[in-house]
Enzyme design. Structure first.
Site, PDB file in Angstrom:
ATOM      1  N   SER A 270      44.624  28.961  40.071  1.00 42.23           N
ATOM      2  CA  SER A 270      44.653  29.847  38.911  1.00 42.23           C
ATOM      3  C   SER A 270      45.051  31.272  39.249  1.00 42.23           C
ATOM      4  O   SER A 270      45.240  32.086  38.346  1.00 42.23           O
ATOM      5  CB  SER A 270      43.260  29.865  38.259  1.00 42.23           C
ATOM      6  OG  SER A 270      42.297  30.390  39.161  1.00 42.23           O
ATOM      7  N   CYS A 271      45.167  31.600  40.528  1.00 43.31           N
ATOM      8  CA  CYS A 271      45.377  33.009  40.904  1.00 43.31           C
ATOM      9  C   CYS A 271      46.762  33.299  41.468  1.00 43.31           C
ATOM     10  O   CYS A 271      47.519  34.064  40.873  1.00 43.31           O
ATOM     11  CB  CYS A 271      44.306  33.443  41.917  1.00 43.31           C
ATOM     12  SG  CYS A 271      42.653  33.544  41.208  1.00 43.31           S
ATOM     13  N   PHE A 272      47.095  32.719  42.618  1.00 41.36           N
ATOM     14  CA  PHE A 272      48.312  33.130  43.310  1.00 41.36           C
ATOM     15  C   PHE A 272      49.576  32.973  42.465  1.00 41.36           C
ATOM     16  O   PHE A 272      50.337  33.937  42.313  1.00 41.36           O
ATOM     17  CB  PHE A 272      48.463  32.376  44.628  1.00 41.36           C
ATOM     18  CG  PHE A 272      47.484  32.800  45.699  1.00 41.36           C
ATOM     19  CD1 PHE A 272      46.543  33.784  45.471  1.00 41.36           C
ATOM     20  CD2 PHE A 272      47.511  32.206  46.955  1.00 41.36           C
ATOM     21  CE1 PHE A 272      45.643  34.179  46.445  1.00 41.36           C
ATOM     22  CE2 PHE A 272      46.616  32.589  47.949  1.00 41.36           C
ATOM     23  CZ  PHE A 272      45.681  33.570  47.685  1.00 41.36           C
ATOM     24  N   ASP A 275      49.307  35.426  39.409  1.00 45.81           N
ATOM     25  CA  ASP A 275      49.274  36.854  39.740  1.00 45.81           C
ATOM     26  C   ASP A 275      50.580  37.342  40.343  1.00 45.81           C
ATOM     27  O   ASP A 275      51.021  38.467  40.061  1.00 45.81           O
ATOM     28  CB  ASP A 275      48.109  37.145  40.688  1.00 45.81           C
ATOM     29  CG  ASP A 275      46.759  36.964  40.006  1.00 45.81           C
ATOM     30  OD1 ASP A 275      46.740  36.778  38.776  1.00 45.81           O
ATOM     31  OD2 ASP A 275      45.733  36.999  40.703  1.00 45.81           O
TER      32      ASP A 275
END
Length: 441
Positions: A270-272, A275
Protein backbone atom coordinates in the site's frame (compact mmCIF):
# COMPACT_ATOMS: atom_id res chain seq x y z
CA UNK A 1 -4.48 12.29 27.39
CA UNK A 2 -7.62 10.86 25.83
CA UNK A 3 -7.01 9.87 22.22
CA UNK A 4 -9.08 9.28 19.11
CA UNK A 5 -8.14 7.90 15.71
CA UNK A 6 -10.07 8.84 12.58
CA UNK A 7 -9.96 5.90 10.16
CA UNK A 8 -9.96 2.19 11.00
CA UNK A 9 -7.66 1.08 8.22
CA UNK A 10 -4.18 -0.33 8.52
CA UNK A 11 -2.48 2.62 10.23
CA UNK A 12 -5.54 3.69 12.22
CA UNK A 13 -6.41 0.32 13.73
CA UNK A 14 -2.81 -0.60 14.57
CA UNK A 15 -2.18 2.81 16.17
CA UNK A 16 -5.40 2.70 18.18
CA UNK A 17 -4.69 -0.81 19.47
CA UNK A 18 -1.13 0.06 20.49
CA UNK A 19 -2.19 3.21 22.35
CA UNK A 20 -4.96 1.32 24.13
CA UNK A 21 -2.58 -1.50 25.00
CA UNK A 22 -0.44 1.04 26.86
CA UNK A 23 -3.40 2.14 28.96
CA UNK A 24 -4.73 5.14 27.02
CA UNK A 25 -8.46 5.61 26.52
CA UNK A 26 -8.88 5.44 22.74
CA UNK A 27 -11.87 5.99 20.47
CA UNK A 28 -11.52 4.50 16.99
CA UNK A 29 -13.73 6.30 14.49
CA UNK A 30 -15.02 4.67 11.33
CA UNK A 31 -17.93 5.40 9.01
CA UNK A 32 -18.20 1.75 7.91
CA UNK A 33 -20.80 -0.12 10.04
CA UNK A 34 -19.57 -3.53 8.89
CA UNK A 35 -15.99 -2.71 9.82
CA UNK A 36 -17.13 -1.40 13.20
CA UNK A 37 -19.05 -4.62 13.81
CA UNK A 38 -16.03 -6.77 12.96
CA UNK A 39 -13.67 -4.79 15.18
CA UNK A 40 -16.12 -4.88 18.09
CA UNK A 41 -16.12 -8.66 17.73
CA UNK A 42 -12.31 -8.59 18.01
CA UNK A 43 -11.97 -9.56 14.36
CA UNK A 44 -9.43 -7.58 12.36
CA UNK A 45 -10.65 -6.59 8.86
CA UNK A 46 -7.20 -7.50 7.54
CA UNK A 47 -4.38 -9.80 8.55
CA UNK A 48 -1.47 -8.30 10.45
CA UNK A 49 0.87 -10.29 12.68
CA UNK A 50 -0.30 -10.19 16.31
CA UNK A 51 -3.05 -7.64 15.70
CA UNK A 52 -6.11 -9.75 16.45
CA UNK A 53 -4.71 -10.96 19.77
CA UNK A 54 -3.93 -7.38 20.84
CA UNK A 55 -7.34 -6.19 19.62
CA UNK A 56 -9.12 -8.77 21.78
CA UNK A 57 -7.07 -7.68 24.80
CA UNK A 58 -7.81 -3.94 24.54
CA UNK A 59 -11.50 -4.46 23.83
CA UNK A 60 -11.68 -6.66 26.88
CA UNK A 61 -9.97 -4.04 29.04
CA UNK A 62 -12.37 -1.34 27.86
CA UNK A 63 -9.51 0.93 26.77
CA UNK A 64 -10.59 0.84 23.11
CA UNK A 65 -14.06 1.51 21.80
CA UNK A 66 -15.32 1.96 18.28
CA UNK A 67 -17.50 4.93 17.28
CA UNK A 68 -19.46 5.41 14.08
CA UNK A 69 -18.88 8.87 12.68
CA UNK A 70 -16.46 11.57 13.82
CA UNK A 71 -18.28 13.67 16.41
CA UNK A 72 -17.98 11.31 19.38
CA UNK A 73 -14.27 10.87 18.70
CA UNK A 74 -13.55 14.59 18.55
CA UNK A 75 -15.68 15.65 21.52
CA UNK A 76 -14.25 13.01 23.84
CA UNK A 77 -10.52 13.26 23.17
CA UNK A 78 -7.58 15.60 23.67
CA UNK A 79 -5.68 14.44 20.59
CA UNK A 80 -7.28 13.30 17.33
CA UNK A 81 -5.16 11.43 14.80
CA UNK A 82 -6.21 11.48 11.14
CA UNK A 83 -5.36 8.10 9.61
CA UNK A 84 -7.64 7.85 6.58
CA UNK A 85 -6.55 6.56 3.19
CA UNK A 86 -4.89 8.63 0.48
CA UNK A 87 -5.30 6.44 -2.62
CA UNK A 88 -3.90 7.07 -6.07
CA UNK A 89 -5.83 8.61 -8.93
CA UNK A 90 -5.50 7.04 -12.36
CA UNK A 91 -2.60 9.36 -13.20
CA UNK A 92 -0.72 8.36 -10.03
CA UNK A 93 -1.41 11.61 -8.19
CA UNK A 94 -2.76 11.56 -4.65
CA UNK A 95 -6.50 11.60 -3.96
CA UNK A 96 -7.13 13.77 -0.89
CA UNK A 97 -10.92 13.33 -0.78
CA UNK A 98 -10.88 11.37 2.49
CA UNK A 99 -8.54 13.91 4.09
CA UNK A 100 -10.82 16.79 3.11
CA UNK A 101 -13.95 14.98 4.29
CA UNK A 102 -12.38 14.04 7.64
CA UNK A 103 -11.11 17.59 8.17
CA UNK A 104 -14.58 19.00 7.52
CA UNK A 105 -16.21 16.60 9.99
CA UNK A 106 -13.56 17.26 12.62
CA UNK A 107 -14.28 20.96 12.16
CA UNK A 108 -18.03 20.45 12.52
CA UNK A 109 -17.52 18.54 15.78
CA UNK A 110 -14.91 21.01 17.00
CA UNK A 111 -17.49 23.82 16.78
CA UNK A 112 -19.24 22.14 19.76
CA UNK A 113 -16.07 21.55 21.76
CA UNK A 114 -14.98 24.02 24.43
CA UNK A 115 -11.55 22.54 25.26
CA UNK A 116 -8.32 22.51 23.24
CA UNK A 117 -7.89 19.71 20.68
CA UNK A 118 -4.69 18.72 18.94
CA UNK A 119 -5.27 17.41 15.41
CA UNK A 120 -2.43 15.16 14.21
CA UNK A 121 -2.27 14.09 10.56
CA UNK A 122 -0.79 10.59 10.23
CA UNK A 123 -2.04 9.88 6.71
CA UNK A 124 0.59 10.13 3.99
CA UNK A 125 -0.01 13.47 2.24
CA UNK A 126 2.04 15.51 -0.21
CA UNK A 127 3.85 18.62 1.07
CA UNK A 128 1.51 21.52 1.68
CA UNK A 129 -1.59 19.41 2.41
CA UNK A 130 -1.77 19.99 6.17
CA UNK A 131 -1.18 23.72 5.82
CA UNK A 132 -3.28 24.37 2.73
CA UNK A 133 -6.11 21.82 3.00
CA UNK A 134 -6.48 20.41 6.52
CA UNK A 135 -6.03 23.71 8.39
CA UNK A 136 -8.41 25.91 6.35
CA UNK A 137 -11.03 23.15 6.14
CA UNK A 138 -11.10 22.66 9.93
CA UNK A 139 -11.14 26.44 10.46
CA UNK A 140 -13.99 26.90 7.99
CA UNK A 141 -16.24 24.29 9.57
CA UNK A 142 -15.35 24.98 13.20
CA UNK A 143 -15.18 28.76 13.17
CA UNK A 144 -11.99 28.40 15.21
CA UNK A 145 -8.38 29.38 14.57
CA UNK A 146 -5.40 27.01 14.33
CA UNK A 147 -2.70 27.76 16.88
CA UNK A 148 -5.22 29.47 19.16
CA UNK A 149 -8.31 27.29 19.53
CA UNK A 150 -6.85 24.00 18.28
CA UNK A 151 -3.43 22.57 17.57
CA UNK A 152 -2.18 21.07 14.34
CA UNK A 153 0.72 18.71 13.63
CA UNK A 154 1.79 16.32 10.91
CA UNK A 155 3.38 13.10 12.17
CA UNK A 156 4.21 10.63 9.38
CA UNK A 157 4.08 6.91 10.14
CA UNK A 158 6.81 4.48 9.13
CA UNK A 159 5.12 1.14 9.77
CA UNK A 160 6.07 -2.00 7.88
CA UNK A 161 3.19 -4.29 7.08
CA UNK A 162 3.70 -7.61 8.79
CA UNK A 163 5.55 -6.01 11.72
CA UNK A 164 3.44 -2.91 12.34
CA UNK A 165 2.87 -3.50 16.05
CA UNK A 166 6.59 -3.99 16.63
CA UNK A 167 7.38 -0.87 14.61
CA UNK A 168 4.83 1.18 16.56
CA UNK A 169 6.40 0.15 19.85
CA UNK A 170 10.01 0.38 18.61
CA UNK A 171 10.25 3.23 16.07
CA UNK A 172 13.55 4.45 14.62
CA UNK A 173 12.46 8.06 15.02
CA UNK A 174 9.49 10.33 15.60
CA UNK A 175 8.97 13.17 13.14
CA UNK A 176 6.75 16.05 14.26
CA UNK A 177 5.78 18.74 11.80
CA UNK A 178 4.22 21.53 13.86
CA UNK A 179 2.00 24.48 12.95
CA UNK A 180 3.01 26.21 16.17
CA UNK A 181 5.19 25.48 19.20
CA UNK A 182 2.34 24.46 21.50
CA UNK A 183 1.13 21.88 18.99
CA UNK A 184 4.57 20.30 18.71
CA UNK A 185 5.11 20.31 22.46
CA UNK A 186 1.73 18.67 23.10
CA UNK A 187 2.44 15.75 20.77
CA UNK A 188 6.02 15.38 21.99
CA UNK A 189 4.81 15.21 25.60
CA UNK A 190 2.39 12.43 24.62
CA UNK A 191 5.21 10.37 23.15
CA UNK A 192 7.52 11.06 26.09
CA UNK A 193 4.83 9.57 28.30
CA UNK A 194 4.13 6.71 25.87
CA UNK A 195 7.73 5.57 25.29
CA UNK A 196 9.34 6.76 28.55
CA UNK A 197 13.00 5.62 28.53
CA UNK A 198 12.53 4.04 25.08
CA UNK A 199 11.74 7.39 23.43
CA UNK A 200 13.47 7.38 20.02
CA UNK A 201 15.19 10.41 18.45
CA UNK A 202 12.50 13.07 17.95
CA UNK A 203 12.73 15.78 15.31
CA UNK A 204 10.46 18.81 15.21
CA UNK A 205 10.12 20.93 12.08
CA UNK A 206 7.57 22.67 9.90
CA UNK A 207 4.59 20.83 8.42
CA UNK A 208 5.77 20.54 4.82
CA UNK A 209 9.19 19.13 5.73
CA UNK A 210 7.55 16.40 7.80
CA UNK A 211 5.25 15.55 4.92
CA UNK A 212 8.21 15.30 2.53
CA UNK A 213 10.21 13.03 4.85
CA UNK A 214 7.65 10.24 4.42
CA UNK A 215 7.84 10.41 0.63
CA UNK A 216 11.62 10.74 0.55
CA UNK A 217 12.01 7.74 2.86
CA UNK A 218 9.71 5.46 0.89
CA UNK A 219 11.09 6.60 -2.46
CA UNK A 220 14.64 5.89 -1.30
CA UNK A 221 13.78 2.38 -0.08
CA UNK A 222 11.92 1.66 -3.31
CA UNK A 223 14.97 2.89 -5.21
CA UNK A 224 17.21 0.43 -3.32
CA UNK A 225 14.88 -2.43 -4.28
CA UNK A 226 14.75 -1.51 -7.97
CA UNK A 227 18.51 -0.93 -7.96
CA UNK A 228 19.35 -4.38 -6.60
CA UNK A 229 16.81 -5.96 -8.97
CA UNK A 230 18.54 -4.33 -11.92
CA UNK A 231 21.92 -5.52 -10.63
CA UNK A 232 20.40 -9.01 -10.23
CA UNK A 233 19.29 -9.04 -13.85
CA UNK A 234 22.82 -8.12 -14.92
CA UNK A 235 24.28 -10.82 -12.64
CA UNK A 236 22.18 -13.45 -14.42
CA UNK A 237 24.09 -12.71 -17.64
CA UNK A 238 27.46 -13.55 -16.06
CA UNK A 239 28.24 -17.21 -15.18
CA UNK A 240 29.13 -17.69 -11.54
CA UNK A 241 27.95 -14.30 -10.28
CA UNK A 242 25.43 -14.37 -7.42
CA UNK A 243 23.51 -11.20 -6.53
CA UNK A 244 23.06 -12.47 -2.96
CA UNK A 245 26.83 -12.36 -2.45
CA UNK A 246 27.04 -9.03 -4.25
CA UNK A 247 24.38 -7.55 -1.97
CA UNK A 248 26.08 -9.00 1.11
CA UNK A 249 29.34 -7.34 0.16
CA UNK A 250 27.62 -4.06 -0.61
CA UNK A 251 25.68 -4.12 2.64
CA UNK A 252 28.81 -4.24 4.77
CA UNK A 253 29.58 -0.72 3.57
CA UNK A 254 28.10 1.46 6.31
CA UNK A 255 27.24 4.11 3.74
CA UNK A 256 24.96 1.62 1.98
CA UNK A 257 23.65 -0.88 4.56
CA UNK A 258 22.22 -4.32 3.88
CA UNK A 259 18.49 -3.64 4.32
CA UNK A 260 16.30 -3.54 1.20
CA UNK A 261 19.07 -5.07 -0.90
CA UNK A 262 17.22 -8.34 -1.49
CA UNK A 263 16.60 -9.03 -5.16
CA UNK A 264 13.15 -10.34 -5.98
CA UNK A 265 10.02 -9.92 -8.11
CA UNK A 266 9.61 -6.23 -7.26
CA UNK A 267 7.97 -4.21 -4.51
CA UNK A 268 4.26 -3.96 -3.82
CA UNK A 269 1.90 -3.08 -1.00
CA UNK A 270 0.00 0.00 0.00
CA UNK A 271 2.97 2.36 0.34
CA UNK A 272 5.88 2.15 -2.08
CA UNK A 273 4.02 2.02 -5.43
CA UNK A 274 1.45 4.61 -4.32
CA UNK A 275 3.91 6.97 -2.69
CA UNK A 276 6.51 6.91 -5.46
CA UNK A 277 3.78 7.50 -8.04
CA UNK A 278 2.39 10.36 -5.94
CA UNK A 279 5.72 12.14 -5.54
CA UNK A 280 6.41 11.71 -9.28
CA UNK A 281 3.06 13.34 -10.07
CA UNK A 282 3.69 16.01 -7.42
CA UNK A 283 7.08 16.83 -8.92
CA UNK A 284 5.64 17.09 -12.43
CA UNK A 285 2.90 19.41 -11.17
CA UNK A 286 5.70 21.62 -9.87
CA UNK A 287 7.45 21.50 -13.27
CA UNK A 288 10.22 19.06 -12.33
CA UNK A 289 10.85 15.79 -14.16
CA UNK A 290 11.87 13.13 -11.54
CA UNK A 291 14.00 10.88 -13.75
CA UNK A 292 15.34 8.50 -11.12
CA UNK A 293 11.94 7.89 -9.54
CA UNK A 294 10.31 7.26 -12.91
CA UNK A 295 12.98 4.63 -13.59
CA UNK A 296 12.35 3.05 -10.18
CA UNK A 297 8.71 2.46 -11.15
CA UNK A 298 9.62 1.18 -14.63
CA UNK A 299 12.18 -1.33 -13.31
CA UNK A 300 9.68 -2.51 -10.71
CA UNK A 301 6.93 -3.01 -13.26
CA UNK A 302 9.25 -4.99 -15.55
CA UNK A 303 10.58 -7.25 -12.78
CA UNK A 304 7.40 -9.34 -12.65
CA UNK A 305 7.74 -9.97 -16.38
CA UNK A 306 11.34 -11.00 -15.78
CA UNK A 307 10.22 -13.74 -13.37
CA UNK A 308 7.82 -15.08 -15.99
CA UNK A 309 10.61 -15.03 -18.60
CA UNK A 310 12.78 -17.17 -16.32
CA UNK A 311 10.01 -19.77 -16.21
CA UNK A 312 9.50 -19.57 -19.97
CA UNK A 313 13.23 -20.09 -20.55
CA UNK A 314 13.07 -23.35 -18.62
CA UNK A 315 9.87 -24.63 -20.26
CA UNK A 316 10.26 -23.02 -23.72
CA UNK A 317 6.52 -22.40 -23.78
CA UNK A 318 4.03 -21.71 -21.00
CA UNK A 319 0.94 -22.58 -23.02
CA UNK A 320 -0.89 -25.46 -21.38
CA UNK A 321 1.72 -25.74 -18.63
CA UNK A 322 0.66 -26.04 -15.00
CA UNK A 323 2.47 -23.40 -12.96
CA UNK A 324 2.47 -23.41 -9.16
CA UNK A 325 2.70 -19.98 -7.53
CA UNK A 326 3.86 -20.08 -3.91
CA UNK A 327 2.90 -16.84 -2.19
CA UNK A 328 0.34 -14.19 -3.09
CA UNK A 329 0.59 -11.39 -0.51
CA UNK A 330 3.17 -8.77 -1.37
CA UNK A 331 5.21 -9.77 1.70
CA UNK A 332 4.95 -12.21 4.63
CA UNK A 333 2.91 -11.32 7.70
CA UNK A 334 0.05 -9.67 5.80
CA UNK A 335 -2.80 -10.59 3.46
CA UNK A 336 -2.38 -7.35 1.48
CA UNK A 337 -2.49 -7.78 -2.29
CA UNK A 338 -2.29 -4.13 -3.26
CA UNK A 339 0.23 -3.88 -6.10
CA UNK A 340 1.45 -7.40 -5.21
CA UNK A 341 4.02 -8.79 -7.68
CA UNK A 342 2.10 -12.09 -7.59
CA UNK A 343 -0.87 -10.54 -9.39
CA UNK A 344 1.31 -9.12 -12.16
CA UNK A 345 3.07 -12.49 -12.51
CA UNK A 346 -0.19 -14.48 -12.57
CA UNK A 347 -1.82 -12.21 -15.13
CA UNK A 348 1.19 -12.57 -17.41
CA UNK A 349 1.23 -16.35 -16.96
CA UNK A 350 -2.45 -16.47 -17.93
CA UNK A 351 -1.76 -14.28 -20.96
CA UNK A 352 0.88 -16.82 -22.00
CA UNK A 353 -1.71 -19.60 -21.80
CA UNK A 354 -0.50 -21.20 -18.56
CA UNK A 355 -2.73 -22.93 -16.02
CA UNK A 356 -2.04 -21.39 -12.62
CA UNK A 357 -2.51 -22.93 -9.19
CA UNK A 358 -1.63 -20.77 -6.18
CA UNK A 359 -1.18 -21.10 -2.45
CA UNK A 360 -0.72 -18.55 0.35
CA UNK A 361 -1.28 -19.11 4.08
CA UNK A 362 -3.45 -15.99 4.55
CA UNK A 363 -4.17 -14.26 1.21
CA UNK A 364 -6.25 -16.85 -0.67
CA UNK A 365 -9.63 -15.22 0.02
CA UNK A 366 -8.41 -11.78 -1.02
CA UNK A 367 -7.05 -13.31 -4.22
CA UNK A 368 -10.38 -14.97 -4.99
CA UNK A 369 -12.03 -11.55 -4.88
CA UNK A 370 -9.63 -10.31 -7.56
CA UNK A 371 -8.97 -13.31 -9.82
CA UNK A 372 -12.02 -15.46 -9.13
CA UNK A 373 -11.98 -18.74 -11.05
CA UNK A 374 -9.26 -17.71 -13.47
CA UNK A 375 -6.81 -19.74 -11.38
CA UNK A 376 -6.93 -22.73 -9.01
CA UNK A 377 -6.30 -22.46 -5.29
CA UNK A 378 -4.47 -25.01 -3.16
CA UNK A 379 -4.90 -25.75 0.54
CA UNK A 380 -1.22 -26.45 1.22
CA UNK A 381 2.14 -25.75 -0.35
CA UNK A 382 2.61 -29.43 -1.19
CA UNK A 383 -0.78 -29.75 -2.90
CA UNK A 384 0.02 -26.60 -4.87
CA UNK A 385 3.03 -28.42 -6.32
CA UNK A 386 1.06 -31.50 -7.41
CA UNK A 387 1.68 -32.23 -11.12
CA UNK A 388 3.10 -28.76 -11.71
CA UNK A 389 5.53 -28.14 -14.54
CA UNK A 390 7.25 -25.32 -12.66
CA UNK A 391 7.02 -23.65 -9.26
CA UNK A 392 7.48 -19.91 -8.71
CA UNK A 393 8.37 -18.77 -5.19
CA UNK A 394 6.89 -15.26 -5.02
CA UNK A 395 6.47 -14.53 -1.28
CA UNK A 396 9.03 -15.61 1.32
CA UNK A 397 6.70 -17.17 3.88
CA UNK A 398 8.61 -19.26 6.44
CA UNK A 399 6.74 -22.44 5.55
CA UNK A 400 8.06 -22.32 1.98
CA UNK A 401 11.62 -22.36 3.31
CA UNK A 402 10.86 -25.73 4.91
CA UNK A 403 10.13 -27.38 1.57
CA UNK A 404 12.89 -29.80 0.61
CA UNK A 405 14.15 -30.81 -2.84
CA UNK A 406 12.31 -34.09 -2.26
CA UNK A 407 9.01 -32.23 -1.88
CA UNK A 408 9.47 -30.68 -5.30
CA UNK A 409 10.61 -33.95 -6.92
CA UNK A 410 7.82 -36.08 -5.47
CA UNK A 411 4.93 -33.69 -6.14
CA UNK A 412 5.84 -32.01 -9.42
CA UNK A 413 5.69 -33.30 -12.96
CA UNK A 414 8.96 -31.47 -13.60
CA UNK A 415 10.92 -30.21 -10.54
CA UNK A 416 11.59 -26.77 -12.01
CA UNK A 417 11.95 -24.04 -9.38
CA UNK A 418 12.04 -20.32 -10.08
CA UNK A 419 13.16 -18.89 -6.75
CA UNK A 420 12.13 -15.25 -7.04
CA UNK A 421 12.92 -14.64 -3.36
CA UNK A 422 16.18 -16.58 -3.06
CA UNK A 423 15.05 -18.58 -0.04
CA UNK A 424 16.80 -21.83 -1.09
CA UNK A 425 20.46 -22.78 -1.21
CA UNK A 426 21.32 -22.98 -4.92
CA UNK A 427 24.07 -25.59 -4.48
CA UNK A 428 21.80 -28.03 -2.64
CA UNK A 429 18.73 -27.55 -4.80
CA UNK A 430 20.62 -27.74 -8.10
CA UNK A 431 21.74 -31.25 -7.19
CA UNK A 432 18.14 -32.47 -7.15
CA UNK A 433 16.02 -30.00 -9.12
CA UNK A 434 16.20 -27.62 -12.07
CA UNK A 435 16.73 -24.55 -9.96
CA UNK A 436 16.81 -20.95 -11.15
CA UNK A 437 17.27 -18.08 -8.72
CA UNK A 438 16.84 -14.36 -9.27
CA UNK A 439 20.27 -12.82 -9.82
CA UNK A 440 22.10 -16.13 -10.13
CA UNK A 441 24.41 -16.32 -13.13
Amino acid sequence: MRLSVIGAGYVGLVSAVCFADQGYEVILSTEDPERAKLINQAVSPFYETGLEESLKKVLGSGKLRVALGREDAVLNSDVTFIAVGTPSRTDGSIDLAYIKDSSAKIGQALRKKTSYLLVAVRSTVVPGTTENLVKPTIEKHSGKIAGKDFGLVMQPEFLRQGSAIYDTMNPDRIIIGEYDQKSGETLESLYKEFYKEKLPPTLRMNLASAEMIKYASNAFLATKISFINEIANICEKVPGVDVAKVAEGMGLDQRIGKRFLHAGPGFGGSCFPKDVSAIVAFAKAHRYEPRILKSVLKVNKDQASHVVKLAKTQLRTLRGRRIAVLGLSFKPGTDDLREAPSLRIIRELLKEGAKVVAYDPVAIENTRKILGRRIEYADTAQSCLDNADAALVVTEWDEFGKLTPTDFKEHMRHPIIIDARRIYDPTTYRLHTRYTGIGLG
